[in-house]
Design a protein around this motif. Sequence first.
Motif, mmCIF file in Angstrom:
data_model
loop_
_atom_site.group_PDB
_atom_site.id
_atom_site.type_symbol
_atom_site.label_atom_id
_atom_site.label_comp_id
_atom_site.label_asym_id
_atom_site.label_seq_id
_atom_site.Cartn_x
_atom_site.Cartn_y
_atom_site.Cartn_z
ATOM 1 N N LEU A 66 0.852 -1.193 0.000
ATOM 2 C CA LEU A 66 0.000 0.000 0.000
ATOM 3 C C LEU A 66 0.885 1.239 0.000
ATOM 4 N N ALA A 67 1.800 1.286 0.968
ATOM 5 C CA ALA A 67 2.788 2.359 1.010
ATOM 6 C C ALA A 67 4.087 1.822 0.419
ATOM 7 N N ARG A 68 4.707 2.572 -0.441
ATOM 8 C CA ARG A 68 5.928 2.124 -1.102
ATOM 9 C C ARG A 68 7.101 2.155 -0.135
ATOM 10 N N VAL A 69 7.793 1.034 -0.038
ATOM 11 C CA VAL A 69 8.959 0.924 0.838
ATOM 12 C C VAL A 69 10.212 1.146 -0.005
ATOM 13 N N SER A 70 10.896 2.240 0.263
ATOM 14 C CA SER A 70 12.106 2.550 -0.509
ATOM 15 C C SER A 70 13.330 1.920 0.144
ATOM 16 N N GLN A 71 14.206 1.371 -0.681
ATOM 17 C CA GLN A 71 15.445 0.792 -0.172
ATOM 18 C C GLN A 71 16.528 1.857 0.022
ATOM 19 N N THR A 72 16.217 3.064 -0.438
ATOM 20 C CA THR A 72 17.176 4.161 -0.305
ATOM 21 C C THR A 72 16.647 5.181 0.688
ATOM 22 N N PRO A 73 17.243 5.297 1.879
ATOM 23 C CA PRO A 73 16.782 6.264 2.873
ATOM 24 C C PRO A 73 16.746 7.671 2.302
ATOM 25 N N GLY A 74 15.646 8.394 2.628
ATOM 26 C CA GLY A 74 15.529 9.765 2.176
ATOM 27 C C GLY A 74 14.952 9.903 0.782
ATOM 28 N N ARG A 75 14.544 8.786 0.157
ATOM 29 C CA ARG A 75 14.051 8.826 -1.224
ATOM 30 C C ARG A 75 12.645 9.443 -1.286
ATOM 31 N N THR A 76 11.776 9.111 -0.323
ATOM 32 C CA THR A 76 10.403 9.604 -0.342
ATOM 33 C C THR A 76 10.360 11.083 0.026
ATOM 34 N N ARG A 77 9.873 11.905 -0.900
ATOM 35 C CA ARG A 77 9.830 13.345 -0.681
ATOM 36 C C ARG A 77 8.413 13.884 -0.631
ATOM 37 N N GLU A 78 7.414 13.046 -0.859
ATOM 38 C CA GLU A 78 6.030 13.493 -0.871
ATOM 39 C C GLU A 78 5.339 13.179 0.453
ATOM 40 N N ILE A 79 4.252 13.917 0.708
ATOM 41 C CA ILE A 79 3.328 13.562 1.772
ATOM 42 C C ILE A 79 2.249 12.712 1.108
ATOM 43 N N ASN A 80 2.178 11.444 1.469
ATOM 44 C CA ASN A 80 1.257 10.510 0.815
ATOM 45 C C ASN A 80 0.051 10.210 1.701
ATOM 46 N N PHE A 81 -1.128 10.222 1.088
ATOM 47 C CA PHE A 81 -2.388 10.045 1.800
ATOM 48 C C PHE A 81 -3.056 8.738 1.387
ATOM 49 N N PHE A 82 -3.516 7.968 2.387
ATOM 50 C CA PHE A 82 -4.177 6.691 2.151
ATOM 51 C C PHE A 82 -5.536 6.687 2.846
ATOM 52 N N ASP A 83 -6.587 6.488 2.057
ATOM 53 C CA ASP A 83 -7.960 6.483 2.553
ATOM 54 C C ASP A 83 -8.289 5.093 3.109
ATOM 55 N N LEU A 84 -8.707 5.063 4.359
ATOM 56 C CA LEU A 84 -9.049 3.809 5.020
ATOM 57 C C LEU A 84 -10.567 3.736 5.178
ATOM 58 N N GLY A 85 -11.221 3.119 4.195
ATOM 59 C CA GLY A 85 -12.659 2.909 4.260
ATOM 60 C C GLY A 85 -13.491 4.160 4.363
ATOM 61 N N SER A 86 -12.998 5.272 3.874
ATOM 62 C CA SER A 86 -13.701 6.572 3.951
ATOM 63 C C SER A 86 -14.012 6.963 5.396
ATOM 64 N N ARG A 87 -13.195 6.453 6.321
ATOM 65 C CA ARG A 87 -13.390 6.773 7.736
ATOM 66 C C ARG A 87 -12.147 7.382 8.376
ATOM 67 N N LEU A 88 -10.995 7.112 7.780
ATOM 68 C CA LEU A 88 -9.746 7.580 8.364
ATOM 69 C C LEU A 88 -8.706 7.742 7.261
#
Length: 214
Positions: A66-88
């Motif tokens: 669901l969330a991308r796991v990067s093998q390179t520390p510091g690679r993720t630069r975005e704020i990523n949002f994941f909808d959990l059942g339209s409740r959270l």
Amino acid sequence: MKAREGELIADPVSAKKLFAGEAKFVWGAQSVDGLPPQKLPEIAFAGRSNVGKSSLINALTGRKALARVSQTPGRTREINFFDLGSRLMLVDLPGYGYAKASKELAAEWQTMIFAYLRGRASLKRVVLLIDARRGVMAVDEAVMELLDKSAVSYAIALTKSDSLKPAELAEVHDAVEAKAKTHTAAYPALFATSAYRGAGLEHLQCHLAALALP
């Protein structure tokens, strides 16, 4: 499951159902100007680069990617949002502190994340991830102070707890808990987790599900 003093938790069955239900990536923001509309309660996950934020989100939701796991520390630069059942909404913040021998927060991270923390009315709690093998480092302490300043409630989750023997984990747990008590915005509950072994996930699910929409 017994709640700790001052802790609000959801029923384990309903919490498990929420996290096992529909979960999807809905938004990636590279700046505060690009954040999505505030429609759901938000739980943000913060921590040092490579502390296991994406792995914990995947483990909590029972997904592998669901969330991308990067093998390179510091690679993720975005704020990523994941909808959990339209409740959270689960929010994966970029990792901080990845620089050789660096003990200071990167100015870019501090500016972007501080703006998010201060201006997000839908943000209900931050889960601050601390590597159980290292405890609270100087850069983690700086983030705790930033959260105090932002008046954002945060709970600490120890990651990779399966890497330590029980006595070692208990020692780290007590030390981090004592540190948290010196910070005004720190939540009294402390969670020792392992995304690999599944330890502590149910307790954290119950804690977070209590903040979701009915």
